[in-house]
Design an enzyme around this catalytic site. Structure first.
Site, PDB file in Angstrom:
ATOM      1  N   GLU A   1       0.851  -1.180   0.000  1.00 45.62           N
ATOM      2  CA  GLU A   1       0.000   0.000   0.000  1.00 45.62           C
ATOM      3  C   GLU A   1       0.896   1.242   0.000  1.00 45.62           C
ATOM      4  O   GLU A   1       1.926   1.286   0.679  1.00 45.62           O
ATOM      5  CB  GLU A   1      -0.857  -0.016   1.271  1.00 45.62           C
TER       6      GLU A   1
ATOM      7  N   LYS B   1      -9.669   1.918  -1.499  1.00 49.71           N
ATOM      8  CA  LYS B   1      -9.853   1.383  -0.150  1.00 49.71           C
ATOM      9  C   LYS B   1     -11.222   1.771   0.402  1.00 49.71           C
ATOM     10  O   LYS B   1     -11.602   2.945   0.418  1.00 49.71           O
ATOM     11  CB  LYS B   1      -8.745   1.901   0.749  1.00 49.71           C
TER      12      LYS B   1
ATOM     13  N   CYS C   1      -5.242  -3.218   3.124  1.00 48.82           N
ATOM     14  CA  CYS C   1      -5.008  -3.125   4.563  1.00 48.82           C
ATOM     15  C   CYS C   1      -6.244  -3.432   5.404  1.00 48.82           C
ATOM     16  O   CYS C   1      -6.649  -4.579   5.510  1.00 48.82           O
ATOM     17  CB  CYS C   1      -4.440  -1.735   4.877  1.00 48.82           C
TER      18      CYS C   1
END
Length: 272
Positions: free
Chosen positions: A41, A111, A143
């Site tokens: 990321e 995200k 994540c």
């Protein structure tokens, strides 16, 4: 059979330095026969220096801009996934991951789930969609997305055979041990990786940032997990590249032959 790899490496605000690291990592992976490479990321421009809502923002890059074109050029005949701060063209920023290969963008994910004050820096994505690549049907996550079972399940139901989750996952912010291997957030990172692979019976590729950035210390722990939840390769709590050879179709067939977690679902029982 394909070679796949996940990276744990430090990246920062200097895009030229970041691209130099990416170029070295791609070259090393290619020399090892890797077909699919997952970078962390925010590897293009670095992550947020803190999660208190006051962090300096990374450079915002257009999906159709020169930086992603440069990544496409570096990827060549490989499939490469890399995190970046996406400029949507209207001033909106997203924490995104792009998948490139075959000389083009294959997929892009914004995200969805934002921890702490990440929403002060980024807008939120709103979907999980799988897409076809030269190495199989693939899904992307970032994540904190992995902490929500619905994220990976949505991708698996959309036919994802491989899920790539790129992260900037830090260690504990309170009562942090000296050794990252003893950190509760390292254990949680590893548990999420194995659980999401096993419950969806997919090949799971997990990349992460390494080192320190601002107030954050990242847990590394890049890994490849098979559809049975077994870790095939990991960097542990150190920078590096986890590499494994995987029979994607064969491993999915073997895992799902008797206990098919997607096949045996009872959606009507999951009210609410």
């Amino acid at each position: 059979m394909i070679r796949v790899a996940a990276v744990a490496e430090a990246f920062d605000r200097d895009l030229e330095d970041d691209f130099a690291r990416v170029e070295k990592l791609v070259a090393a992976a290619r020399a090892d026969g890797v077909r699919l490479l997952a970078l962390p990321e925010a590897c293009l421009g670095g992550y947020l220096a803190d999660l208190n809502g006051q962090a300096e923002l990374p450079p915002a890059l257009r999906l159709d801009g020169p930086e992603i074109a440069r990544l496409i050029g570096l990827a060549g005949d490989m499939v490469v996934c890399a995190g970046y701060c996406e400029d949507a063209g209207d001033g909106t920023r997203y924490n995104s991951v792009v998948c490139v290969g075959e000389g083009r963008v294959l997929g892009n994910h914004r995200k969805v789930h934002q921890p702490l004050r990440e929403d002060a820096s980024y807008s939120s994505g709103d979907s999980f969609t799988a897409f076809d690549t030269p190495v199989g049907r693939l899904g992307l996550m970032i994540c904190y997305d992995k902490a929500f079972p619905e994220s990976a399940r949505s991708l698996a139901l959309d036919g994802a055979e491989i899920i790539v989750c790129v992260s900037a996952w830090p260690g504990s912010r309170t009562d942090a041990p000296d050794d990252l291997a003893d950190d509760r957030w390292t254990r949680r990172f590893d548990l999420f990786d194995r659980a999401r692979a096993l419950e969806n019976q997919v090949v799971w590729i997990s990349a992460n940032q390494a080192g320190h950035f601002g107030s954050l210390r990242f847990v590394c722990s890049a890994k490849i997990v098979d559809p049975g939840g077994d870790v095939l390769a990991t960097t542990g709590c150190a920078p590096g590249m986890a590499v494994a050879t995987v029979d994607v179709a064969g491993s999915l067939t073997a895992a799902r032959r008797y206990m098919g977690h997607l096949r045996d679902r009872r959606p009507a029982a999951y009210a609410g």
